[in-house]
Write a protein that holds these residues in place. Structure first.
Motif, mmCIF file in Angstrom:
data_model
loop_
_atom_site.group_PDB
_atom_site.id
_atom_site.type_symbol
_atom_site.label_atom_id
_atom_site.label_comp_id
_atom_site.label_asym_id
_atom_site.label_seq_id
_atom_site.Cartn_x
_atom_site.Cartn_y
_atom_site.Cartn_z
ATOM 1 N N PRO A 197 -17.791 -26.550 23.207
ATOM 2 C CA PRO A 197 -18.964 -26.842 22.371
ATOM 3 C C PRO A 197 -18.577 -27.580 21.095
ATOM 4 O O PRO A 197 -17.415 -27.503 20.657
ATOM 5 C CB PRO A 197 -19.521 -25.448 22.070
ATOM 6 N N PRO A 198 -19.482 -28.274 20.478
ATOM 7 C CA PRO A 198 -19.177 -28.983 19.234
ATOM 8 C C PRO A 198 -18.855 -28.005 18.103
ATOM 9 O O PRO A 198 -19.291 -26.846 18.119
ATOM 10 C CB PRO A 198 -20.461 -29.766 18.954
ATOM 11 N N SER A 199 -18.098 -28.465 17.148
ATOM 12 C CA SER A 199 -17.701 -27.638 16.016
ATOM 13 C C SER A 199 -18.903 -27.211 15.195
ATOM 14 O O SER A 199 -19.869 -27.960 15.033
ATOM 15 C CB SER A 199 -16.706 -28.399 15.136
ATOM 16 N N THR A 200 -18.805 -25.976 14.687
ATOM 17 C CA THR A 200 -19.863 -25.474 13.794
ATOM 18 C C THR A 200 -19.379 -25.374 12.354
ATOM 19 O O THR A 200 -19.999 -24.705 11.529
ATOM 20 C CB THR A 200 -20.327 -24.092 14.270
#
Length: 267
Positions: free
Chosen positions: A244-247
């Protein structure tokens, strides 16, 4: 090959066949897991006969949650008062498990009898009870395989000598091992007597010529595989998920943690 001097097995051929057999053992393991089978493999033989090295190669690529080694220490005072087979029965497999006994209840027929660690009556009782016990295991559905690793006196003594000189293997040599040299014939008679009473149709003994360790390992593994009606169990279909994309997570500064020194950099 008993009684013959076999040609030396080339390392390349040994390693190729070892890998093939180990791959088949993984298939066997998955069959045991999927079908709920219970497999017990007993490794017996004289000291330095090659049992430990073979067990290491058998289990090298197996899941330790499925295939485990039972190498029991000498019994405690409490265990000495139990039914003889009781502490071994505790280590028998449940459904979907493999147990490899690095020595087993046959201690009573070997070292305990020869070295006087049990009475004559206890020894005779073992010889009568052991076939009954093993028939019970087989009738309950356990797949029981028994291997005796046979090593010559000259080869055993040479292996002992190498252990004495090797700091990595010195721990394998105990005073009890050295006693086996002076009791060679007594152990031979004990083995012969054991085979007479416990080489039964339901649980036969298989002799592994082990002066050549490489051949012994391959022969034992190939034989084990040939005696179990396993088949290839297709593994579940797995796919790596997308990351998943970075948060916005940031790793803490490295100086807040203690790292192992880079010893490899000094080589």
């Amino acid at each position: 090959m008993a009684g013959k001097q076999a040609a030396e097995l080339p390392r390349k051929a040994y390693e190729a066949e070892l890998l093939r057999l180990q791959t088949e053992l993984v298939k066997l393991q998955e069959w045991v897991r999927a079908t709920g089978a219970r497999l017990v493999v007993i490794f017996e033989g004289r000291d330095a006969a090659g049992k430990g090295g073979t067990i290491k190669r058998v289990t090298e690529h197996l899941n330790p949650r499925i295939a485990r080694i039972a190498a029991l220490p000498k019994p405690t005072e409490r265990e000495r008062t139990q039914w003889y087979f009781q502490r071994y029965a505790e280590h028998l497999p449940a459904a979907g498990e493999i147990v490899l006994f690095d020595r087993s209840w046959y201690n009573r027929a070997g070292v305990e009898h020869v070295m006087g660690f049990c009475t004559r009556e206890e020894y005779q009782l073992f010889l009568r009870h052991c076939p009954i016990f093993e028939r019970m295991l087989v009738e309950s559905g356990i797949l029981l395989r028994k291997y005796w690793f046979s090593v010559s006196d000259t080869e055993q003594q040479e292996r002992f000598r190498k252990r004495l000189d090797d700091p990595l293997r010195r721990w394998k040599l105990s005073p009890m091992d050295l006693e086996s040299i002076t009791h060679w014939e007594a152990y031979s008679r004990a083995k012969d007597e054991m085979l007479i009473h416990t080489d039964v149709t339901e649980a036969p003994w298989y002799i592994v010529e082990s002066d050549d360790k490489r051949r012994a390992r391959l022969n034992m593994m190939a034989h084990l595989l040939s005696t179990v009606p396993y088949h290839d169990v297709p593994p579940p279909v797995l796919e790596l998920p997308k990351r998943p994309p970075s948060t916005g997570y940031e790793r803490p500064p490295r100086d807040l943690q203690t790292y192992v020194p880079d010893h490899a950099a000094s080589l």
